[in-house]
Design a protein around this motif. Structure first.
Motif, PDB file in Angstrom:
ATOM      1  N   VAL A   9       0.646  -1.332   0.011  1.00 56.96           N
ATOM      2  CA  VAL A   9       0.049  -0.049   0.091  1.00 56.96           C
ATOM      3  C   VAL A   9       0.914   1.211  -0.051  1.00 56.96           C
ATOM      4  CG1 VAL A   9      -1.936  -1.098   1.001  1.00 56.96           C
ATOM      5  CG2 VAL A   9      -0.331  -0.152   2.652  1.00 56.96           C
ATOM      6  N   GLY A  10       2.129   1.186   0.149  1.00 54.50           N
ATOM      7  CA  GLY A  10       2.852   2.246   0.150  1.00 54.50           C
ATOM      8  C   GLY A  10       4.483   2.112   0.063  1.00 54.50           C
ATOM      9  N   TRP A  11       5.381   2.938  -0.176  1.00 57.11           N
ATOM     10  CA  TRP A  11       6.595   2.714  -0.056  1.00 57.11           C
ATOM     11  C   TRP A  11       7.532   4.064   0.019  1.00 57.11           C
ATOM     12  CZ3 TRP A  11       4.133   1.567  -4.378  1.00 57.11           C
ATOM     13  CH2 TRP A  11       4.126   2.462  -5.909  1.00 57.11           C
ATOM     14  N   GLY A  12       8.655   3.903   0.357  1.00 61.95           N
ATOM     15  CA  GLY A  12       9.627   5.213   0.304  1.00 61.95           C
ATOM     16  C   GLY A  12      10.892   4.811   0.425  1.00 61.95           C
ATOM     17  N   HIS A  13      11.736   5.783   0.369  1.00 65.74           N
ATOM     18  CA  HIS A  13      13.084   5.342   0.289  1.00 65.74           C
ATOM     19  C   HIS A  13      14.112   6.562   0.606  1.00 65.74           C
ATOM     20  CE1 HIS A  13      13.365   7.472  -3.509  1.00 65.74           C
ATOM     21  NE2 HIS A  13      14.723   7.521  -3.359  1.00 65.74           N
ATOM     22  N   LEU A  22      15.121   0.933   1.692  1.00 64.81           N
ATOM     23  CA  LEU A  22      13.791   0.854   1.105  1.00 64.81           C
ATOM     24  C   LEU A  22      12.794   0.779   2.158  1.00 64.81           C
ATOM     25  CD1 LEU A  22      12.079   0.727  -1.515  1.00 64.81           C
ATOM     26  CD2 LEU A  22      12.656  -1.683  -1.566  1.00 64.81           C
ATOM     27  N   ARG A  23      11.745   1.352   2.263  1.00 67.02           N
ATOM     28  CA  ARG A  23      10.569   1.171   3.249  1.00 67.02           C
ATOM     29  C   ARG A  23       9.145   0.731   2.483  1.00 67.02           C
ATOM     30  NH1 ARG A  23       6.836   4.803   5.164  1.00 67.02           N
ATOM     31  NH2 ARG A  23       6.193   4.406   7.165  1.00 67.02           N
ATOM     32  N   LEU A  24       8.814  -0.368   2.851  1.00 64.89           N
ATOM     33  CA  LEU A  24       7.747  -0.875   2.120  1.00 64.89           C
ATOM     34  C   LEU A  24       6.736  -0.937   3.287  1.00 64.89           C
ATOM     35  CD1 LEU A  24       9.215  -3.991   0.072  1.00 64.89           C
ATOM     36  CD2 LEU A  24       8.808  -1.480  -0.598  1.00 64.89           C
ATOM     37  N   GLU A  25       5.470  -0.857   3.047  1.00 65.60           N
ATOM     38  CA  GLU A  25       4.107  -0.695   3.696  1.00 65.60           C
ATOM     39  C   GLU A  25       3.042  -1.706   2.976  1.00 65.60           C
ATOM     40  OE1 GLU A  25       2.344   3.065   3.957  1.00 65.60           O
ATOM     41  OE2 GLU A  25       4.489   4.104   4.577  1.00 65.60           O
ATOM     42  N   SER A  26       2.476  -2.740   3.941  1.00 66.73           N
ATOM     43  CA  SER A  26       1.546  -3.592   3.499  1.00 66.73           C
ATOM     44  C   SER A  26       0.748  -3.930   4.610  1.00 66.73           C
ATOM     45  CB  SER A  26       2.462  -4.991   3.217  1.00 66.73           C
ATOM     46  OG  SER A  26       2.643  -5.693   4.358  1.00 66.73           O
ATOM     47  N   SER A  30      -8.529  -5.820   4.762  1.00 70.39           N
ATOM     48  CA  SER A  30      -9.260  -4.721   4.307  1.00 70.39           C
ATOM     49  C   SER A  30      -9.267  -3.760   5.553  1.00 70.39           C
ATOM     50  CB  SER A  30     -10.646  -4.911   3.726  1.00 70.39           C
ATOM     51  OG  SER A  30     -11.172  -5.608   4.594  1.00 70.39           O
ATOM     52  N   GLU A  31      -9.507  -4.446   6.760  1.00 70.57           N
ATOM     53  CA  GLU A  31      -9.611  -3.872   8.004  1.00 70.57           C
ATOM     54  C   GLU A  31      -8.443  -2.922   8.504  1.00 70.57           C
ATOM     55  OE1 GLU A  31     -10.605  -7.059   7.977  1.00 70.57           O
ATOM     56  OE2 GLU A  31     -12.696  -6.615   7.658  1.00 70.57           O
ATOM     57  N   ALA A  32      -7.421  -3.420   8.200  1.00 75.11           N
ATOM     58  CA  ALA A  32      -6.017  -3.107   8.606  1.00 75.11           C
ATOM     59  C   ALA A  32      -6.095  -1.548   7.598  1.00 75.11           C
ATOM     60  CB  ALA A  32      -4.842  -4.090   8.414  1.00 75.11           C
ATOM     61  N   ALA A  33      -6.236  -1.886   6.542  1.00 75.63           N
ATOM     62  CA  ALA A  33      -6.115  -1.003   5.423  1.00 75.63           C
ATOM     63  C   ALA A  33      -7.256   0.511   5.702  1.00 75.63           C
ATOM     64  CB  ALA A  33      -6.603  -1.272   3.913  1.00 75.63           C
ATOM     65  N   LYS A  34      -8.195  -0.067   6.176  1.00 79.20           N
ATOM     66  CA  LYS A  34      -9.142   1.082   6.567  1.00 79.20           C
ATOM     67  C   LYS A  34      -8.545   1.649   7.910  1.00 79.20           C
ATOM     68  CE  LYS A  34     -13.292  -1.162   4.613  1.00 79.20           C
ATOM     69  NZ  LYS A  34     -14.440  -2.026   4.971  1.00 79.20           N
ATOM     70  N   ALA A  35      -7.920   1.092   8.687  1.00 78.61           N
ATOM     71  CA  ALA A  35      -7.635   1.629   9.901  1.00 78.61           C
ATOM     72  C   ALA A  35      -6.086   2.286   9.697  1.00 78.61           C
ATOM     73  CB  ALA A  35      -7.399   0.710  11.107  1.00 78.61           C
ATOM     74  N   HIS A  36      -5.650   2.419   8.593  1.00 83.86           N
ATOM     75  CA  HIS A  36      -4.381   2.792   8.292  1.00 83.86           C
ATOM     76  C   HIS A  36      -3.404   2.281   9.131  1.00 83.86           C
ATOM     77  CE1 HIS A  36      -6.269   5.496   5.362  1.00 83.86           C
ATOM     78  NE2 HIS A  36      -7.366   6.161   6.189  1.00 83.86           N
ATOM     79  N   ASP A  37      -3.456   1.073   9.230  1.00 79.32           N
ATOM     80  CA  ASP A  37      -2.251   0.396  10.213  1.00 79.32           C
ATOM     81  C   ASP A  37      -1.510  -0.527   9.372  1.00 79.32           C
ATOM     82  OD1 ASP A  37      -1.204  -0.454  12.645  1.00 79.32           O
ATOM     83  OD2 ASP A  37      -2.658  -1.872  12.953  1.00 79.32           O
TER      84      ASP A  37
END
Length: 79
Positions: A9-13, A22-26, A30-37
């Motif tokens: 769902v996101g990345w950065g570096h 490299l920073r990966l977000e997963s 769908s509950e974790a996605a909705k909670a932005h966690d």
């Protein structure tokens, strides 16, 4: 060994000297996605490893590699 599955769902570096962090977000649901966690994963790699990974991802995605445009005379002259 720990194995984890999720949706990216996101990345950065950021540069760390001669290396890349490299920073990966997963998220795993769908509950974790909705909670932005998201789960966070950080990888330290050489710039060569980052280039190889980037080339591989472009190739398997079916996309064409980005070819830098030739700079016009104005940019060549005035930067």
């Amino acid at each position: 060994m720990m194995e984890s599955f999720g949706a990216l769902v996101g990345w950065g570096h950021h540069e760390a000297g001669d290396r890349i962090m490299l920073r990966l977000e997963s998220v795993q649901s769908s509950e974790a996605a909705k909670a932005h966690d998201p789960d966070l994963f950080r990888f330290l790699m050489t710039k060569q490893q980052a280039a190889v990974l980037g080339h591989y991802l472009v190739r398997i995605s079916g996309q064409s590699p980005v070819v830098p445009k030739k700079r016009g005379w104005f940019r060549r002259r005035f930067g």
